[in-house]
Design an enzyme around this catalytic site. Structure first.
Site, short mmCIF file in Angstrom:
data_model
loop_
_atom_site.label_atom_id
_atom_site.label_comp_id
_atom_site.label_asym_id
_atom_site.label_seq_id
_atom_site.Cartn_x
_atom_site.Cartn_y
_atom_site.Cartn_z
N THR A 153 0.88 -1.18 0.00
CA THR A 153 0.00 0.00 0.00
C THR A 153 0.92 1.23 0.00
OG1 THR A 153 -0.23 -0.24 2.41
CG2 THR A 153 -2.02 -1.09 1.04
N LYS A 179 4.06 -7.03 4.03
CA LYS A 179 3.86 -5.62 3.72
C LYS A 179 3.57 -4.90 5.02
CE LYS A 179 0.58 -3.41 3.38
NZ LYS A 179 -0.10 -2.42 4.33
N THR A 190 0.13 -2.85 11.25
CA THR A 190 -0.64 -3.08 10.01
C THR A 190 0.27 -3.80 9.12
OG1 THR A 190 -2.10 -1.27 9.88
CG2 THR A 190 -1.72 -2.19 7.90
N GLU A 276 6.13 4.85 7.15
CA GLU A 276 5.67 5.96 6.31
C GLU A 276 6.47 7.23 6.56
OE1 GLU A 276 1.07 4.54 5.68
OE2 GLU A 276 1.53 5.85 7.37
N ASN A 402 -0.50 10.51 5.65
CA ASN A 402 -1.71 10.10 6.33
C ASN A 402 -2.81 11.15 6.31
OD1 ASN A 402 -1.44 7.31 7.70
ND2 ASN A 402 0.56 8.28 7.94
#
Length: 407
Positions: A153, A179, A190, A276, A402
């Site tokens: 993602t 992932k 996640t 991220e 985000n």
């Protein structure tokens, strides 16, 4: 044990495929398929979040049933979480599409999803994706790599690994892909992770090995403090290596568990480093703690602190932030026993010694912290236990990513 090229297709009898199903993304592959030619013994671990995605609930049923698993279908873009009966029906429809195309029992087909929470999956696209991938399943290394890319993602790189080792004179292979980039926090993160091996092993021992290793690896990473609704790790073992089935915790079990630890640690660190917006891998190593749980608690607190993560980003040797995180972690210790160091490939420096700050060279500390991988090393001087946790720095880009995640 040796590292070899590959991922989920490295072990005997496993195939993979991927495709563009346009579930959410319009310019990349977004479905993956992992398939064993014969049914597998399986093990799994899942999110501890009370709000569990439909796919997590479906997979838990398979793992807990004791029945074999033969395939996993994964989609990215939509998480199939907070979707009620319609979301669960999408899992069944996906599994039955595999049964229709390949003739395997749909109850042996796991499903996994990652992406936006609260959106319904387009079942017609899932079914079409399964039909397309069923025709292109392939045991090549390239097919496994393509599958690892299709499950991404906000990940910036795919994550895969494979190793081989000897059991009973037989070559055994263990491969995996994962992932994870955001909403990463124990327990689990996640994250989706899929492990495939051709070893022959008792199901209960496989589950015990997986659960133990997850506690040391995937449960020791954090990016942003958020525990996902979709965390899933599945391990399938098809026995194609031909070794005598492992049914006790002898030498063979120890060898397998060592390989499993190596694979899971590699994938966990890859996810932490790919957090991220991250620019650095941030590691906390706590040694000589009173208990293992204290060591784990302290190391996770250090990498989980936003102030610590910001200091790592700014290359600021502000050791007080790391001590502060340790202090509110819940672990009991005497600060007058603590030694704290910064280390990286660029060097090592002690900045706090048994309750007293040291007069250290800021330029040396800056050089150390400018490395792509930085470790906060803490000696508690109170016992013999140790643990390592992994995270990443907190950058401006984390907020940017985000703030517009759904767009």
């Amino acid at each position: 044990m040796k590292d070899i090229v590959g991922g989920v297709t490295a072990a005997k009898g496993f195939k993979a495929a991927s495709c563009e199903a346009n579930i959410k993304y319009k310019d990349r592959t977004d479905m993956a398929f992992v398939y064993s030619e014969i049914p597998c013994v399986c093990a799994g671990t899942f999110t501890t979040n009370v709000v569990k995605a439909a796919c997590v609930q479906w997979d838990q049923q398979i793992v807990e049933s004791g029945d074999p698993m033969q395939a996993v279908v994964i989609n990215s873009g939509i998480a199939n979480a907070c979707t009620g009966k319609e979301g669960f029906d999408a899992c069944i429809a996906t599994a039955k599409a595999v049964e229709k195309t390949l003739g395997v029992d749909y109850k042996s087909v796991a499903v996994a999803s990652t992406g936006v929470i609260g959106m319904q999956l387009p079942v017609d696209k899932l079914v079409m994706g399964v039909e397309k991938m069923s025709k292109t399943l392939d045991g090549s290394i390239e097919a496994g790599t393509a599958a690892s890319k299709a499950i991404m993602t906000t990940d910036t790189v795919n994550k895969e690994i494979a190793v081989s080792f000897e059991i009973d004179g037989k070559t055994v292979t263990l491969g995996g892909m994962s992932k994870g980039s955001g909403m990463i926090h124990p327990n689990m993160c996640t994250m989706l992770a899929f492990l495939t091996t051709d070893i022959s092993i008792d199901k209960s021992l496989l589950q015990e090995a997986v659960s133990d290793v997850v506690a040391e690896t995937f449960n020791m990473i954090t990016v942003d403090g958020d525990t996902s609704t979709n965390d899933t790790l599945l391990c399938m073992a098809n026995g194609e290596a031909g070794n005598i089935t492992i049914r006790s915790k002898g030498d063979e079990y120890v060898i397998f568990k060592k390989a499993l630890l190596h694979v899971c640690r590699f994938l966990a660190k890859k996810m932490a480093a790919d957090g991220e917006g991250a620019s650095k891998l941030f590691e906390a190593k706590v040694v000589n703690a009173k208990t293992l749980e204290d060591a784990r608690t302290l190391s996770r607190a250090i990498v989980g602190s936003n102030l610590s993560k910001a200091a790592i980003f700014g290359c600021d040797a502000n050791f007080g932030r790391f001590l502060c995180a340790m202090g509110y972690s819940g672990a009991e210790f005497d600060q007058n026993d603590v030694e704290l160091y910064f280390q990286s490939p660029n060097g090592r420096i002690e900045v706090f010694h048994k309750g007293v700050p040291l007069d250290f060279d800021e330029n040396v500390a800056l050089k150390i912290m400018k490395a792509d991988e930085v470790t906060v090393y803490v000696d508690m001087n109170e016992g013999t236990e140790e643990a390592t946790a992994w995270g990443c720095d907190l950058t401006y880009d984390y907020v940017k990513i985000n703030a517009d995640y759904r767009s």
